[in-house]
Design a protein around this motif. Structure first.
Motif, short mmCIF file in Angstrom:
data_model
loop_
_atom_site.label_atom_id
_atom_site.label_comp_id
_atom_site.label_asym_id
_atom_site.label_seq_id
_atom_site.Cartn_x
_atom_site.Cartn_y
_atom_site.Cartn_z
N VAL A 130 118.52 21.12 52.01
CA VAL A 130 119.41 22.03 51.61
C VAL A 130 120.28 21.35 50.51
O VAL A 130 120.45 22.17 49.33
CB VAL A 130 120.24 22.34 52.90
CG1 VAL A 130 121.33 23.28 52.26
CG2 VAL A 130 119.52 23.34 53.65
N GLU B 8 118.10 21.57 47.12
CA GLU B 8 118.25 22.84 46.69
C GLU B 8 119.55 23.23 45.68
O GLU B 8 119.44 23.78 44.92
CB GLU B 8 117.82 23.76 47.73
CG GLU B 8 118.08 25.29 47.24
CD GLU B 8 117.07 25.81 46.18
OE1 GLU B 8 117.67 27.00 45.91
OE2 GLU B 8 116.30 25.14 45.92
N ARG B 9 120.37 22.91 46.63
CA ARG B 9 121.87 23.47 45.91
C ARG B 9 122.47 22.43 44.80
O ARG B 9 122.98 22.97 44.05
CB ARG B 9 122.91 23.35 47.18
CG ARG B 9 122.58 24.19 48.37
CD ARG B 9 123.95 24.18 49.06
NE ARG B 9 123.61 25.46 50.21
CZ ARG B 9 124.74 25.73 51.01
NH1 ARG B 9 125.71 25.07 51.10
NH2 ARG B 9 124.23 26.80 51.81
N GLY C 142 118.51 21.93 42.48
CA GLY C 142 117.77 23.29 42.04
C GLY C 142 116.13 23.06 42.23
O GLY C 142 115.72 22.13 42.29
N SER D 113 115.46 30.75 46.85
CA SER D 113 116.41 30.96 47.87
C SER D 113 117.32 32.02 47.38
O SER D 113 117.71 32.33 46.15
CB SER D 113 117.11 29.72 48.25
OG SER D 113 118.18 29.44 47.24
N LYS E 223 120.47 31.85 47.31
CA LYS E 223 121.39 31.45 46.44
C LYS E 223 120.91 31.23 45.00
O LYS E 223 121.74 31.35 43.92
CB LYS E 223 121.81 29.82 47.03
CG LYS E 223 122.49 29.90 47.96
CD LYS E 223 123.84 30.13 47.98
CE LYS E 223 124.71 29.94 49.23
NZ LYS E 223 126.15 30.22 49.06
N ARG E 224 119.75 31.21 44.46
CA ARG E 224 119.24 31.22 43.20
C ARG E 224 118.58 32.36 42.84
O ARG E 224 118.32 32.51 41.55
CB ARG E 224 118.05 30.21 43.29
CG ARG E 224 118.42 28.59 43.64
CD ARG E 224 119.23 27.88 42.63
NE ARG E 224 119.87 26.83 43.08
CZ ARG E 224 120.72 26.09 42.37
NH1 ARG E 224 120.86 26.46 40.98
NH2 ARG E 224 121.30 24.97 42.88
N ARG F 223 129.49 32.98 38.89
CA ARG F 223 128.14 33.01 38.64
C ARG F 223 127.77 34.45 37.97
O ARG F 223 126.66 34.31 37.30
CB ARG F 223 127.47 32.81 40.27
CG ARG F 223 126.11 32.75 40.17
CD ARG F 223 125.20 32.64 41.45
NE ARG F 223 124.14 33.16 41.46
CZ ARG F 223 123.46 33.43 42.59
NH1 ARG F 223 124.02 33.50 43.87
NH2 ARG F 223 122.10 33.55 42.56
N LYS G 164 123.82 15.02 38.68
CA LYS G 164 123.29 15.67 40.06
C LYS G 164 122.61 14.67 40.75
O LYS G 164 122.91 14.70 41.94
CB LYS G 164 122.43 16.89 39.59
CG LYS G 164 123.26 18.07 38.81
CD LYS G 164 122.36 19.18 38.66
CE LYS G 164 122.82 20.49 37.77
NZ LYS G 164 121.99 21.38 37.53
#
Length: 552
Positions: A150, A153-154, A157, A167, A169-170, A220, A271
């Motif tokens: 998770v 991914e957050r 990415g 996902s 969120k994306r 966003r 990141k």
């Protein structure tokens, strides 16, 4: 390795590792694991028994004991995780001890475990000078494998070549579904940007603060609009000094192609660094697992369960699945308590506790098969511990002692003899040896071990009286409760007494008139444990079958 340790020395007196020098320790760990012969480990925990229901019983099957220990390992926390890497250099070993403090930071809301402490365990750690301030303020965080996915991914990415469905969120947001107030705020923000771009007097301004975009969702949406309509611009959310993390401001930046590429590279580095920081001890766990180097512990089943629960994820409840789970991650495990209890060493040592093994093997080191006094020496920069250090129950020092015990035992064994100890770990107060890559083994002759039930008035002498006089000195009674016990026959220490002639004679002794008067019912101990295992696994299956629906 020598150069690495000279350049990268710890800033503290001991080999303690906190969040401040974790990256430094990981660089050294990666280098030394490439040449490691084996790795010893140990842990200090906040508790080792969740409740009285988890108390170990001699009558536990391995399956029943796993259920108890699993609950405890998931409920309490690791304070220190000790690792000592041993690198063979000719006929001796260099040791690299590390003492990692680990504490979840709770920054990531999806993974915010509780800190649970047992008073007795904390008192024990206080007695042995545990630095609780260093644990709380400097402890390295950790996550499970699922949380790592998770976070990756957050933070990072998905890669461009990832063909999986993005996902939620994306995924792009349906702008037509925006509320009227959000539409107005977005329209004002876009108008402000276009006015800024059209103003010749402001052409040298590198960035614009965009007002009125409250909340991450609206920021966003704004980012997606800029990306679609003004792709030469870059958007950036920044935290305000002294404000909560969620109160970010939105900026729009104009950049040259070169500056844009440099910024993207810098953001990727940031990141990656952020992800590494949040993974913490999970990275060390993966490094140890991927090395495939033999893992050595002392009475280490709890250490294994705590390590897996905290740094990998939920431990399977069925014993066969647990073994496969563990063996996949750590294919070779040795336990020095099991080794010390064997016929090879038990008569030569004062006891099988870690301290007794360590001192006993060192005392016999000179001129003995367990290697000379210099069999193990500290690598440069790792000599804050000494053989006589008063550091017992500090995880790093216990890992060092465990590894040195293993090195000396290994030196005294043939390769074939050493293999008989592979992947076998003892269970505390149990007749079983847990085989992590095969069938569990009883520590007694199965043909000479019974489970018996009887009338409540029976006492030990009644049960011993079931056997002939010449056998009785070899008989041991292990009580389970008021009406059941295990009867085990072993050769007596002084060598007197006769051993029964197999299971037939054992069962015949429980069919006498005296046995019938006590309502004695006997069965082979292996059958009793097999039935207990089936019962425990049926209970696990029934619990997993009842999965509550999420639909209302």
């Amino acid at each position: 390795v020598g150069l690495v340790t000279r350049v990268l020395k710890f800033e503290v007196a001991k080999m303690d590792v906190t969040r401040d020098n974790f990256e430094e320790a990981m660089v050294i760990m990666e280098r030394v694991l490439n040449d490691a012969s084996f790795v010893a480990f140990d842990e200090e925990m906040t508790g080792i028994q969740w409740s009285s229901q988890e108390a170990p019983l001699m009558s536990d099957s391995v399956q029943e004991r796993l259920v108890k220990m699993r609950r405890t390992a998931a409920g309490f926390n690791i304070i220190q995780f000790g690792v000592c890497v041993f690198v063979q250099k000719g006929d001796s070993y260099e040791s690299f001890p590390f003492n990692f403090f680990t504490f979840p930071d709770g920054e990531f809301k999806l993974f915010a475990p509780r800190i649970t402490m047992e008073a007795g365990a904390i008192a024990f750690n206080k007695q042995h000078k545990m630095d609780f301030n260093r644990w709380v303020y400097g402890g390295i965080t950790y996550v499970s494998a699922k949380v790592e996915e998770v976070l990756t991914e957050r933070i990072i990415g998905r890669k461009e070549d990832d063909d999986k469905e993005p996902s939620p969120k994306r995924r792009k947001i349906d702008h037509s579904a925006l509320k009227e107030a959000d539409r107005a705020a977005l329209s004002d923000a876009m108008a402000a940007v276009k006015t800024w771009l059209a103003d010749a007097a402001r052409v040298e301004e590198p960035e614009l603060l965009v007002e009125g975009l409250r909340g991450g969702f609206l920021r966003r949406v704004f980012h997606e609009r800029i990306e679609a309509e003004l792709p030469d611009l870059v958007t950036e959310s920044r935290a305000q000094e002294g404000a909560p993390a969620w109160q970010k401001q939105m900026f729009v930046l104009r950049m040259s192609a070169a500056a844009r590429a440099a910024r993207e590279e810098q953001l990727e580095r940031e990141k990656e660094a952020d992800l590494k920081r949040r993974l913490g001890m999970r990275r060390l766990f993966k490094l140890l697992s991927r090395s495939r180097v033999p893992l050595v512990g002392h009475n280490c089943l709890y250490d294994i369960l705590f390590m897996l629960s905290h740094f990998e994820g939920d431990v399977p409840e069925r014993v066969d699945e647990f073994k496969a789970f563990t063996h996949r991650l750590f294919p070779t495990v040795f336990d020095t308590k099991h080794m010390a209890s064997s016929a090879h060493f038990v008569d030569a040592l004062p006891g099988t506790s870690l301290g007794e093994c360590y001192k006993g093997l060192r005392a016999k080191a000179t001129g003995s098969p367990t290697g000379g006094a210099e069999l193990v020496r500290f690598a440069e920069g790792f000599d804050a511990y000494t053989p006589d250090s008063d550091r017992a129950h500090e995880a790093g020092f216990d890992a060092l002692m465990t590894g040195e015990c293993f090195a000396r035992m290994r030196a005294a064994l043939t390769p074939d003899a050493l293999r008989t100890f592979e992947n076998r770990v003892p269970l505390h107060q149990s007749l079983f040896l847990c085989n992590l890559n095969g069938d569990d083994e009883l520590s007694v002759d199965p043909a000479l071990a019974l489970h018996v039930t009887f009338a409540a008035e029976a006492v030990t002498s009644d049960l011993l009286g079931l056997f002939d006089d010449d056998v009785r000195s070899c008989v041991q009674v292990r009580w389970i409760d008021d009406t059941s016990a295990m009867i085990i026959v072993r050769p007596s220490r002084n060598g007197d007494g006769r051993m029964p002639n197999g299971a037939g004679e054992m069962l015949d002794c429980t069919q006498s008139a005296a046995a019938k008067s006590l309502n004695v019912v006997a069965q082979p101990l292996v059958d009793f444990f097999a039935a207990a295992t089936v019962k425990a696994q049926a209970l696990i299956a029934s619990k997993s079958a009842v999965t509550p629906s999420k639909k209302k």
